[in-house]
Design a protein around this motif. Structure first.
Motif, mmCIF file in Angstrom:
data_model
loop_
_atom_site.group_PDB
_atom_site.id
_atom_site.type_symbol
_atom_site.label_atom_id
_atom_site.label_comp_id
_atom_site.label_asym_id
_atom_site.label_seq_id
_atom_site.Cartn_x
_atom_site.Cartn_y
_atom_site.Cartn_z
ATOM 1 N N PRO A 1 0.814 -1.233 0.000
ATOM 2 C CA PRO A 1 0.000 0.000 0.000
ATOM 3 C C PRO A 1 0.843 1.277 0.000
ATOM 4 N N ILE A 2 1.989 1.253 0.645
ATOM 5 C CA ILE A 2 2.854 2.437 0.668
ATOM 6 C C ILE A 2 3.369 2.725 -0.736
ATOM 7 N N PHE A 3 3.873 1.689 -1.398
ATOM 8 C CA PHE A 3 4.393 1.878 -2.747
ATOM 9 C C PHE A 3 3.282 2.262 -3.719
ATOM 10 N N GLU A 4 2.134 1.623 -3.604
ATOM 11 C CA GLU A 4 1.030 1.939 -4.522
ATOM 12 C C GLU A 4 0.566 3.391 -4.362
ATOM 13 N N GLN A 5 0.661 3.901 -3.153
ATOM 14 C CA GLN A 5 0.257 5.287 -2.906
ATOM 15 C C GLN A 5 1.242 6.283 -3.508
ATOM 16 N N HIS A 6 2.518 5.914 -3.570
ATOM 17 C CA HIS A 6 3.537 6.889 -3.958
ATOM 18 C C HIS A 6 4.156 6.663 -5.331
ATOM 19 N N VAL A 7 4.056 5.482 -5.880
ATOM 20 C CA VAL A 7 4.558 5.250 -7.235
ATOM 21 C C VAL A 7 3.369 5.407 -8.172
ATOM 22 N N ARG A 8 3.373 6.497 -8.896
ATOM 23 C CA ARG A 8 2.234 6.832 -9.751
ATOM 24 C C ARG A 8 2.249 6.084 -11.089
ATOM 25 N N ASP A 9 3.436 5.772 -11.585
ATOM 26 C CA ASP A 9 3.553 5.175 -12.919
ATOM 27 C C ASP A 9 4.578 4.049 -12.881
ATOM 28 N N TRP A 10 4.103 2.826 -12.683
ATOM 29 C CA TRP A 10 5.011 1.673 -12.592
ATOM 30 C C TRP A 10 5.747 1.434 -13.907
ATOM 31 N N ASP A 11 5.106 1.740 -15.029
ATOM 32 C CA ASP A 11 5.763 1.546 -16.329
ATOM 33 C C ASP A 11 6.971 2.466 -16.492
ATOM 34 N N ARG A 12 7.001 3.520 -15.757
ATOM 35 C CA ARG A 12 8.151 4.439 -15.771
ATOM 36 C C ARG A 12 9.132 4.117 -14.637
ATOM 37 N N HIS A 13 8.594 3.722 -13.505
ATOM 38 C CA HIS A 13 9.410 3.461 -12.323
ATOM 39 C C HIS A 13 10.324 2.245 -12.525
ATOM 40 N N LEU A 14 9.783 1.171 -13.058
ATOM 41 C CA LEU A 14 10.580 -0.052 -13.196
ATOM 42 C C LEU A 14 11.802 0.131 -14.097
ATOM 43 N N PRO A 15 11.683 0.756 -15.270
ATOM 44 C CA PRO A 15 12.902 0.998 -16.060
ATOM 45 C C PRO A 15 13.920 1.887 -15.345
ATOM 46 N N THR A 16 13.440 2.827 -14.547
ATOM 47 C CA THR A 16 14.350 3.669 -13.766
ATOM 48 C C THR A 16 15.106 2.819 -12.751
ATOM 49 N N MET A 17 14.402 1.903 -12.109
ATOM 50 C CA MET A 17 15.051 1.027 -11.140
ATOM 51 C C MET A 17 16.005 0.038 -11.821
ATOM 52 N N ILE A 18 15.665 -0.402 -13.017
ATOM 53 C CA ILE A 18 16.596 -1.240 -13.777
ATOM 54 C C ILE A 18 17.859 -0.455 -14.083
ATOM 55 N N ASP A 19 17.714 0.787 -14.502
ATOM 56 C CA ASP A 19 18.887 1.634 -14.751
ATOM 57 C C ASP A 19 19.713 1.808 -13.484
ATOM 58 N N PHE A 20 19.036 2.028 -12.354
ATOM 59 C CA PHE A 20 19.745 2.201 -11.088
ATOM 60 C C PHE A 20 20.568 0.959 -10.750
ATOM 61 N N TRP A 21 19.923 -0.213 -10.766
ATOM 62 C CA TRP A 21 20.620 -1.434 -10.381
ATOM 63 C C TRP A 21 21.645 -1.858 -11.428
ATOM 64 N N ALA B 1 23.460 0.267 -13.110
ATOM 65 C CA ALA B 1 24.596 1.142 -12.798
ATOM 66 C C ALA B 1 25.332 0.636 -11.559
ATOM 67 N N ALA B 2 24.580 0.268 -10.531
ATOM 68 C CA ALA B 2 25.187 -0.161 -9.268
ATOM 69 C C ALA B 2 25.922 -1.489 -9.402
ATOM 70 N N LEU B 3 25.363 -2.406 -10.168
ATOM 71 C CA LEU B 3 25.940 -3.747 -10.263
ATOM 72 C C LEU B 3 26.868 -3.930 -11.456
ATOM 73 N N ARG B 4 26.542 -3.300 -12.570
ATOM 74 C CA ARG B 4 27.288 -3.535 -13.805
ATOM 75 C C ARG B 4 28.131 -2.332 -14.232
ATOM 76 N N GLY B 5 27.915 -1.176 -13.606
ATOM 77 C CA GLY B 5 28.683 0.017 -13.949
ATOM 78 C C GLY B 5 28.238 0.705 -15.220
ATOM 79 N N THR B 6 26.975 0.536 -15.599
ATOM 80 C CA THR B 6 26.502 1.101 -16.867
ATOM 81 C C THR B 6 26.328 2.615 -16.836
ATOM 82 N N ALA B 7 26.208 3.207 -15.678
ATOM 83 C CA ALA B 7 26.078 4.670 -15.525
ATOM 84 C C ALA B 7 24.854 5.234 -16.231
ATOM 85 N N ARG B 8 23.810 4.416 -16.372
ATOM 86 C CA ARG B 8 22.582 4.908 -17.020
ATOM 87 C C ARG B 8 21.689 5.677 -16.066
#
Length: 131
Positions: free
Chosen positions: A31-51, A53-60
């Protein structure tokens, strides 16, 4: 250090999608995430870019997560611990031990940092996140 040899982009994608699927189903965090993440289709690619960068060094990844997290109302140390438990459950299913170890270490640092930042933005230190 991040390394492109640690994992594949597909493994990062599986980590992110698997983790957030668990979060969204969780009775407390969902419920916390559903209240604050408005667009999962946008959020998930952002999180993929984050991880990636963190794991593979892609700097995206480009972003500043601290202000968004610090602005969330009512967070506590137990929520961060629950987030970490779900994250660790997800990494354990991926079949890449080196990736899981690195991702879990980073997730712990991120949880500690976000919790500390949240406390500073919201009135000072609170009890530490359980170890």
């Amino acid at each position: 250090m991040p390394s492109p040899d640690l994992c594949t982009e597909e493994e990062v994608r599986r980590l992110v999608h698997g983790f957030y699927a668990s979060v969204r189903k969780d009775e407390v965090l969902g419920p916390i995430f559903e209240q604050h993440v408005r667009d999962w289709d946008r959020h998930l690619p952002t999180m993929i870019d984050f991880w990636s960068a963190a794991l593979r060094g892609t700097a995206r990844f480009r972003g500043t997560p601290m202000p968004r997290h610090a602005a969330l109302p009512g967070l506590n140390a137990q929520l961060f611990e629950r987030w970490l438990a779900l994250f660790r459950q997800t990494t354990a299913t991926l079949g890449n031990e080196a990736m899981a170890e690195r991702a879990n270490t980073l997730a712990t640092r991120i949880a500690d940092s976000l919790w500390y930042g949240w406390q500073l933005a919201n009135g000072g230190p609170s009890p530490a996140r359980p170890a």
